[in-house]
Design a protein around this motif. Sequence first.
Motif, PDB file in Angstrom:
ATOM      1  N   PHE A 371       0.982  -1.185  -0.056  1.00 35.69           N
ATOM      2  CA  PHE A 371       0.117  -0.255   0.101  1.00 35.69           C
ATOM      3  C   PHE A 371       0.851   1.182  -0.293  1.00 35.69           C
ATOM      4  N   LEU A 429     -10.215  -9.144  -0.571  1.00 34.22           N
ATOM      5  CA  LEU A 429      -9.376  -7.893  -1.252  1.00 34.22           C
ATOM      6  C   LEU A 429      -7.766  -8.623  -0.930  1.00 34.22           C
ATOM      7  N   LEU A 433      -5.163  -8.860  -4.151  1.00 33.57           N
ATOM      8  CA  LEU A 433      -4.207  -7.855  -4.082  1.00 33.57           C
ATOM      9  C   LEU A 433      -3.150  -8.077  -4.816  1.00 33.57           C
ATOM     10  N   TYR A 436      -4.509  -7.267  -8.453  1.00 34.23           N
ATOM     11  CA  TYR A 436      -4.932  -5.830  -8.291  1.00 34.23           C
ATOM     12  C   TYR A 436      -3.963  -4.874  -8.608  1.00 34.23           C
ATOM     13  N   THR A 449     -11.913   1.060  -8.040  1.00 38.58           N
ATOM     14  CA  THR A 449     -11.562   1.893  -6.767  1.00 38.58           C
ATOM     15  C   THR A 449     -10.001   1.642  -6.547  1.00 38.58           C
ATOM     16  N   LYS A 450      -9.472   2.910  -5.800  1.00 39.35           N
ATOM     17  CA  LYS A 450      -8.020   2.877  -5.409  1.00 39.35           C
ATOM     18  C   LYS A 450      -7.854   2.418  -4.030  1.00 39.35           C
ATOM     19  N   PHE A 451      -7.215   1.704  -3.524  1.00 41.79           N
ATOM     20  CA  PHE A 451      -7.076   1.297  -2.232  1.00 41.79           C
ATOM     21  C   PHE A 451      -5.671   1.944  -1.829  1.00 41.79           C
ATOM     22  N   LEU A 454      -5.046  -0.856   4.415  1.00 45.74           N
ATOM     23  CA  LEU A 454      -5.737  -1.965   4.846  1.00 45.74           C
ATOM     24  C   LEU A 454      -5.510  -2.299   6.440  1.00 45.74           C
ATOM     25  N   VAL A 468     -10.746   0.032   5.515  1.00 47.74           N
ATOM     26  CA  VAL A 468      -9.836   0.116   4.069  1.00 47.74           C
ATOM     27  C   VAL A 468     -10.104   1.630   3.567  1.00 47.74           C
ATOM     28  N   MET A 470      -9.690   4.420   0.977  1.00 46.34           N
ATOM     29  CA  MET A 470      -9.789   4.352  -0.507  1.00 46.34           C
ATOM     30  C   MET A 470      -9.864   6.074  -1.058  1.00 46.34           C
TER      31      MET A 470
END
Length: 746
Positions: A371, A429, A433, A436, A449-451, A454, A468, A470
């Motif tokens: 992330f 998720l 991941l 993604y 959607t941008k994560f 988490l 999460v 976003m």
Amino acid sequence: MEENGRIYGSSFSNGDKMKGKYKWLDGTIYDGDFESEKMTGKGLIRWPSGSKYEGEFCGGFLHGNGTLTSSSGCTYRGGWRMNAQHGIGKKEYSNSDVYDGLWKEGVQEGCGKYSWNNGNTYIGNWKNGKIEGRGVMKWTNGDTFDGFWMNGVRHGSGVYRFADGGVYIGTWNNGLRDGKGTFYPAGTKLPSLKNLCTSLETEHFIASKSKPVKRSLSENIPVVSRLSSRPKSQRTLSLSTTEWTLQDQSDLVYEREYAQGVLIMERIRDCSVSSVKNKGQNNKFSVNHVEKSSYMDIFKAHRGYFLNLNLQLGIRYTVGKITPVPAREVRSSDFGDRARIRMFFPRDGSKLTPPHCSIDFYWKDYCPMVFRNLREMFKLDAAEYMMSICGDSGLRDITSPGKSGSIFYLSNDERFVIKTLNKSELKVLLNMLPKYYRHVKDYENTLITKFFGLHRIKLRGGKKVRFVVMGNMFCTELHIHRRYDLKGSSQGRYTDKDKISGNTTLKDLDLKYKFHMDKKLRESLLKQISIDCKFLESQNIIDYSLLLGLHFRAPENLKALEQTHHGSMHRQKSLVPADEGEPLILPKGLLLVTHEPSVVNTAPGPHIRGNPLRAYSMGDNQVDLLLPGTARLRVQLGVNMPAQANRKVEEDHSNNNNNNKKKKKKKVEGRDDDDDEEEAELFEVYDVVLYMGIIDILQAYNLRKRVENAYKSIKFDPLTISVVQPNLYAQRFINFSQNKVFPQTP
């Protein structure tokens, strides 16, 4: 004794401290305390221009409390820091304006009161020398506005009370009414003060029994709530802050919708029904039953606060721990079960955690390196990210538009949305991941959607809450007038009219618009939607939707009605009114211009990081969106996308009970009147700016969904239900976007 540039008449005291006078070559004279040959202490300084300052000094600067009288007649009394007004101070201007409040580095910032020489007053917040935040403005004619401001103009929710007693409760955007609101004419029974204050944050007043007022878009609508709509002589009633008792109360209120100051919709609500119900409750004395609050009730009421604070503490710790790690590409181990950061946060603090006023909790951060790299893809600075979520302003609770029951938070700068997840969503998720991450890296314009984080919080009782972080798809300076959650299905995809408010997210069957856009923009959009859907199909994901936000342009958006004629053969649109011979020229509320990086903000947003899009109408060049009189924005996929929204005008059935209203018809030349008449259909055409993204991508097609699909396929048409196999869901979603939402321009 030399006078120019020398101390004279001095008398020394302890150490380097002394009193004396100093005269500069330009004629400036200081008389007061010195320390280490610098002005320190109390003194008086005069400038050749006639200005003077008397007060405290430190290290040669105006620092402390003092009074400055300028040659122009302005006077400031209050705090100073390093030659600038700072702290509490009062300034009287030469034109008799007065500001009394907080200052920061020479400008008004914080709480303060400003009184103009014409009698108008403002009490509230300031920022960088301008009115910003919550405040009350009162005009000499008796009108009052209590609400939110930005950059010196009304911006956000507010209550405007006219001198004659009328009240408008709604939202403003850059000084203009924008969005839905309620107008209470003079003499109407008003809501309680408690409800009025609450309405500054949310819109409460929904029509339970409304009568639509049908008007032509080109008609000049008299708005009784506008300032210019009543003479000044009628504005004599002052604002009452304690009581709302009025005589001859009316039963009608007006629910209105504005687009940048232009009234586009009005409904009349009859309050007589509610007043009849309350007739028996008008006793002089009444006792309300008060239930006792248990400890659990108090805890539930504060649960949101605890979660908010715990989340901020955990994110601040995680970002601070992972940021010093040297940047590198992610590895397979960064996605594994061991890629976690765990920490215990006791209330009294520890060697690694600060003390806090929440409850003890355990913190877990999932895949921190992954992330972190996702945040760096979008050029999100670690300090800015941390301040956005963990700043002093905190997080705001927002209402969830779905049925999941999730808790949503919005960061103070509205760049990030934080959502709670259930255990199955967390598992989905984490499983998707790695792919993604690759998808987001390969497709910079992806709409998914941008994560950005988490996390999990575990309380001492064992309760686990997963979050999460976003990117907010609606992070824009423009007001979003409509929101739609579109899945491509039809079964149950509508919203009850009595539950619709200004912030309601509408569904597929509520969408009455079709959006036409530049050929190249449409191709890029549909291509990316197809790519994203294929990715979600490969991950066995269903139930995702296209979150679509509309910003209407006005008054340019209020175009005349287009007439289209449909007979046995499809005919071309006609922009020629029936009673005029010249074609109708439609004004432009949106303009595409060649992209100029030096003019627009090129920093990536929280949702899209791709390059500006190319437009067919601009010679396949990258383009910006020019909003006349408002802004110039970079056009990206899903962000700042210009379009025309077409909506067919429906007949007003409420006024057609006795068949008094006839449809417009136009005779086809050379045909019999009785057999070959054509109905003229009216279409409203709006200039809009679109914001969109694909959300809710964490629902797998598991056993529970398979059972739901089998059950609903028996009860309903299998093609209309939302729960279908991933390949069918993706194809239906693509077809719906291509044919229903963004059809090809005729």
